[in-house]
Design a protein around this motif. Structure first.
Motif, PDB file in Angstrom:
ATOM      1  N   GLY A 190      -2.596  22.772 -12.565  1.00  0.00           N
ATOM      2  CA  GLY A 190      -1.439  22.099 -11.976  1.00  0.00           C
ATOM      3  C   GLY A 190      -1.150  20.799 -12.701  1.00  0.00           C
ATOM      4  O   GLY A 190      -1.814  20.439 -13.675  1.00  0.00           O
ATOM      5  N   THR A 191      -0.148  20.083 -12.223  1.00  0.00           N
ATOM      6  CA  THR A 191       0.236  18.780 -12.777  1.00  0.00           C
ATOM      7  C   THR A 191      -0.140  17.688 -11.783  1.00  0.00           C
ATOM      8  O   THR A 191       0.157  17.801 -10.589  1.00  0.00           O
ATOM      9  N   TYR A 192      -0.780  16.635 -12.288  1.00  0.00           N
ATOM     10  CA  TYR A 192      -1.313  15.583 -11.427  1.00  0.00           C
ATOM     11  C   TYR A 192      -0.785  14.210 -11.858  1.00  0.00           C
ATOM     12  O   TYR A 192      -0.440  13.998 -13.019  1.00  0.00           O
ATOM     13  N   SER A 193      -0.743  13.300 -10.887  1.00  0.00           N
ATOM     14  CA  SER A 193      -0.326  11.917 -11.131  1.00  0.00           C
ATOM     15  C   SER A 193      -1.482  10.982 -10.794  1.00  0.00           C
ATOM     16  O   SER A 193      -2.232  11.226  -9.841  1.00  0.00           O
ATOM     17  N   LEU A 194      -1.612   9.917 -11.588  1.00  0.00           N
ATOM     18  CA  LEU A 194      -2.657   8.918 -11.345  1.00  0.00           C
ATOM     19  C   LEU A 194      -1.997   7.599 -10.959  1.00  0.00           C
ATOM     20  O   LEU A 194      -1.041   7.159 -11.602  1.00  0.00           O
ATOM     21  N   PHE A 195      -2.528   6.971  -9.907  1.00  0.00           N
ATOM     22  CA  PHE A 195      -1.977   5.720  -9.377  1.00  0.00           C
ATOM     23  C   PHE A 195      -3.089   4.688  -9.207  1.00  0.00           C
ATOM     24  O   PHE A 195      -4.248   5.035  -8.940  1.00  0.00           O
ATOM     25  N   PHE A 196      -2.720   3.415  -9.331  1.00  0.00           N
ATOM     26  CA  PHE A 196      -3.584   2.301  -8.955  1.00  0.00           C
ATOM     27  C   PHE A 196      -3.046   1.735  -7.634  1.00  0.00           C
ATOM     28  O   PHE A 196      -1.838   1.453  -7.523  1.00  0.00           O
ATOM     29  N   ARG A 197      -3.917   1.550  -6.662  1.00  0.00           N
ATOM     30  CA  ARG A 197      -3.512   0.970  -5.375  1.00  0.00           C
ATOM     31  C   ARG A 197      -3.849  -0.523  -5.395  1.00  0.00           C
ATOM     32  O   ARG A 197      -5.023  -0.917  -5.379  1.00  0.00           O
ATOM     33  N   LEU A 198      -2.808  -1.360  -5.414  1.00  0.00           N
ATOM     34  CA  LEU A 198      -2.958  -2.797  -5.607  1.00  0.00           C
ATOM     35  C   LEU A 198      -2.186  -3.572  -4.557  1.00  0.00           C
ATOM     36  O   LEU A 198      -1.213  -3.085  -3.987  1.00  0.00           O
ATOM     37  N   GLN A 199      -2.613  -4.822  -4.355  1.00  0.00           N
ATOM     38  CA  GLN A 199      -1.897  -5.739  -3.468  1.00  0.00           C
ATOM     39  C   GLN A 199      -2.014  -7.152  -4.004  1.00  0.00           C
ATOM     40  O   GLN A 199      -3.109  -7.602  -4.375  1.00  0.00           O
ATOM     41  N   LEU A 200      -0.898  -7.847  -4.048  1.00  0.00           N
ATOM     42  CA  LEU A 200      -0.912  -9.265  -4.384  1.00  0.00           C
ATOM     43  C   LEU A 200      -1.171 -10.062  -3.115  1.00  0.00           C
ATOM     44  O   LEU A 200      -0.441  -9.928  -2.125  1.00  0.00           O
ATOM     45  N   GLY A 201      -2.217 -10.870  -3.126  1.00  0.00           N
ATOM     46  CA  GLY A 201      -2.606 -11.631  -1.941  1.00  0.00           C
ATOM     47  C   GLY A 201      -3.824 -11.029  -1.269  1.00  0.00           C
ATOM     48  O   GLY A 201      -4.172  -9.861  -1.488  1.00  0.00           O
ATOM     49  N   ARG A 202      -4.443 -11.832  -0.452  1.00  0.00           N
ATOM     50  CA  ARG A 202      -5.665 -11.420   0.263  1.00  0.00           C
ATOM     51  C   ARG A 202      -5.366 -11.353   1.754  1.00  0.00           C
ATOM     52  O   ARG A 202      -5.045 -12.357   2.392  1.00  0.00           O
ATOM     53  N   ALA A 203      -5.486 -10.148   2.313  1.00  0.00           N
ATOM     54  CA  ALA A 203      -5.159  -9.933   3.721  1.00  0.00           C
ATOM     55  C   ALA A 203      -6.346 -10.271   4.620  1.00  0.00           C
ATOM     56  O   ALA A 203      -7.506 -10.136   4.233  1.00  0.00           O
ATOM     57  N   ALA A 204      -6.031 -10.731   5.820  1.00  0.00           N
ATOM     58  CA  ALA A 204      -7.048 -11.031   6.829  1.00  0.00           C
ATOM     59  C   ALA A 204      -6.396 -10.928   8.201  1.00  0.00           C
ATOM     60  O   ALA A 204      -5.183 -10.713   8.324  1.00  0.00           O
ATOM     61  N   LYS A 205      -7.217 -11.050   9.237  1.00  0.00           N
ATOM     62  CA  LYS A 205      -6.697 -11.013  10.602  1.00  0.00           C
ATOM     63  C   LYS A 205      -6.974 -12.344  11.283  1.00  0.00           C
ATOM     64  O   LYS A 205      -8.062 -12.912  11.174  1.00  0.00           O
ATOM     65  N   ARG A 206      -5.952 -12.825  11.998  1.00  0.00           N
ATOM     66  CA  ARG A 206      -6.103 -14.061  12.766  1.00  0.00           C
ATOM     67  C   ARG A 206      -5.485 -13.833  14.140  1.00  0.00           C
ATOM     68  O   ARG A 206      -4.307 -13.498  14.248  1.00  0.00           O
ATOM     69  N   PHE A 207      -6.317 -13.989  15.153  1.00  0.00           N
ATOM     70  CA  PHE A 207      -5.881 -13.741  16.538  1.00  0.00           C
ATOM     71  C   PHE A 207      -5.310 -12.330  16.693  1.00  0.00           C
ATOM     72  O   PHE A 207      -4.321 -12.098  17.388  1.00  0.00           O
ATOM     73  N   GLY A 208      -5.929 -11.383  15.980  1.00  0.00           N
ATOM     74  CA  GLY A 208      -5.524  -9.985  16.098  1.00  0.00           C
ATOM     75  C   GLY A 208      -4.320  -9.596  15.274  1.00  0.00           C
ATOM     76  O   GLY A 208      -3.913  -8.428  15.289  1.00  0.00           O
ATOM     77  N   ARG A 209      -3.738 -10.533  14.523  1.00  0.00           N
ATOM     78  CA  ARG A 209      -2.555 -10.249  13.715  1.00  0.00           C
ATOM     79  C   ARG A 209      -2.900 -10.312  12.232  1.00  0.00           C
ATOM     80  O   ARG A 209      -3.724 -11.127  11.802  1.00  0.00           O
ATOM     81  N   ARG A 210      -2.275  -9.445  11.466  1.00  0.00           N
ATOM     82  CA  ARG A 210      -2.525  -9.403  10.021  1.00  0.00           C
ATOM     83  C   ARG A 210      -1.752 -10.518   9.330  1.00  0.00           C
ATOM     84  O   ARG A 210      -0.563 -10.696   9.527  1.00  0.00           O
ATOM     85  N   ILE A 211      -2.451 -11.269   8.494  1.00  0.00           N
ATOM     86  CA  ILE A 211      -1.825 -12.292   7.664  1.00  0.00           C
ATOM     87  C   ILE A 211      -2.275 -12.064   6.225  1.00  0.00           C
ATOM     88  O   ILE A 211      -3.283 -11.400   5.972  1.00  0.00           O
ATOM     89  N   CYS A 212      -1.529 -12.586   5.279  1.00  0.00           N
ATOM     90  CA  CYS A 212      -1.882 -12.419   3.871  1.00  0.00           C
ATOM     91  C   CYS A 212      -1.794 -13.759   3.163  1.00  0.00           C
ATOM     92  O   CYS A 212      -0.736 -14.411   3.157  1.00  0.00           O
ATOM     93  N   ASN A 213      -2.900 -14.172   2.569  1.00  0.00           N
ATOM     94  CA  ASN A 213      -2.969 -15.433   1.842  1.00  0.00           C
ATOM     95  C   ASN A 213      -2.570 -15.194   0.385  1.00  0.00           C
ATOM     96  O   ASN A 213      -3.238 -14.457  -0.343  1.00  0.00           O
ATOM     97  N   THR A 214      -1.473 -15.784  -0.036  1.00  0.00           N
ATOM     98  CA  THR A 214      -0.977 -15.609  -1.408  1.00  0.00           C
ATOM     99  C   THR A 214      -1.190 -16.858  -2.261  1.00  0.00           C
ATOM    100  O   THR A 214      -0.520 -17.049  -3.278  1.00  0.00           O
TER     101      THR A 214
END
Length: 298
Positions: A185-209
């Protein structure tokens, strides 16, 4: 005398009526045929043309359908043609002869970890396509051992529960290679990336950039090579801070002539005129091209 005359002139219609009533009482009522009367072999031939979800639903109808749903040839049609090679690579050769085809299908549909937990492989239930994911700890990352540049941080946002976080570096390079028995078959290769560092504060997701910089100056280059001479490359700027994105490195074709495929890949930004930082590297994904649309929701 009267009794003898009554016996002599008995109404024949009455006798036939009484006889038919007695016959109805003594004979059991006729039953109509049902699905439960079908032989398991016939039911299995029908189930072979259904998808796994439909098979499991019909298995609840009665004993005949339940027994037919375990037929090996029903589930072998849902497995990749090289499923024995997949079992040996992912689950181990010792399980090959111990599991029936339905159990093999169930096991392969899970995210099975192997190679010391740095890789996971699974079967897409809808298409029978084989998918693979490689953790950041299974990649060769320049400077990963120097904590001034890189750190492995725990997170619930990765299927491996850990990502590599880059604070700052001049020479950005990530390489990897592996060998795997992909079906044709034919396949695709991907990199899974994110700019910033995610964390949780008071149960909510925040991201430090705070450390995100340098990615808008020059694009990142992605490349892949296969053992049979295929090569693909692409490049793009990293953007969209705070969100996980899949960056397409390229496609490759498996023709099925070899038992396994050797693949090398890289992600680089080696312009040393400026530093780069604030990047989370989760994993590398290999998916059949026909599943690319579903990756938008990964």
């Amino acid at each position: 005398m009267g009794a003898n005359l009554s016996l002599t002139f008995t109404d024949p219609n009455a006798c036939s009526l009484v006889g038919s009533l007695c016959l109805q009482i003594s004979s059991p009522p006729a039953t109509k045929p049902s699905l439960g009367d079908l032989p398991e072999g016939c039911v299995a031939l029908i189930l072979e043309y259904l998808n796994p979800q439909e098979i499991c639903k019909l298995a609840r109808l009665n004993r005949a359908f339940r027994g037919a749903s375990w037929a090996d040839f029903v589930w072998e049609s849902k497995l990749p043609v090289n499923y024995e090679d997949l079992i040996g690579r992912v689950l181990g050769d010792d399980l090959k002869d111990k599991l029936c085809k339905r159990e093999i299908y169930t096991r392969l549909c899970r995210a099975n970890a192997f190679d010391d937990g740095t890789k996971k492989a699974w079967l897409d239930k809808r298409t029978r396509g084989v998918c693979l994911s490689i953790a950041s700890k299974g990649l060769a990352i320049t400077g990963i051992d120097d904590r001034r540049y890189w750190n492995h941080i725990p997170t619930e946002e990765s299927r491996f529960n850990s990502v590599a976080y880059l604070q700052q570096i001049w020479w950005f390079e990530v390489d990897g290679q592996f060998e795997f028995p992909f079906p044709a078959g034919t396949y695709s290769l991907f990199f899974r990336l994110q700019l910033g560092r995610a964390a949780k504060r008071f149960g909510r997701r925040i991201c430090n950039t705070e450390h995100v910089h340098g990615w808008e100056i020059k694009p990142v280059q992605f490349q892949i090579w296969t053992s049979d001479g295929q090569h693909a490359s692409s490049q793009c700027f990293l953007n969209d801070p705070g969100k996980w994105n899949l960056y397409h490195a390229g496609d490759f074709v498996v023709d099925g002539s070899n038992a396994s495929t050797k693949l090398k890949f890289s992600m680089t930004q080696i312009d040393c005129t400026h530093t780069k930082g604030g990047l989370c590297l989760d994993s590398v994904l290999v998916y059949p091209c026909k599943l690319r649309e579903g990756l938008k929701h990964f």
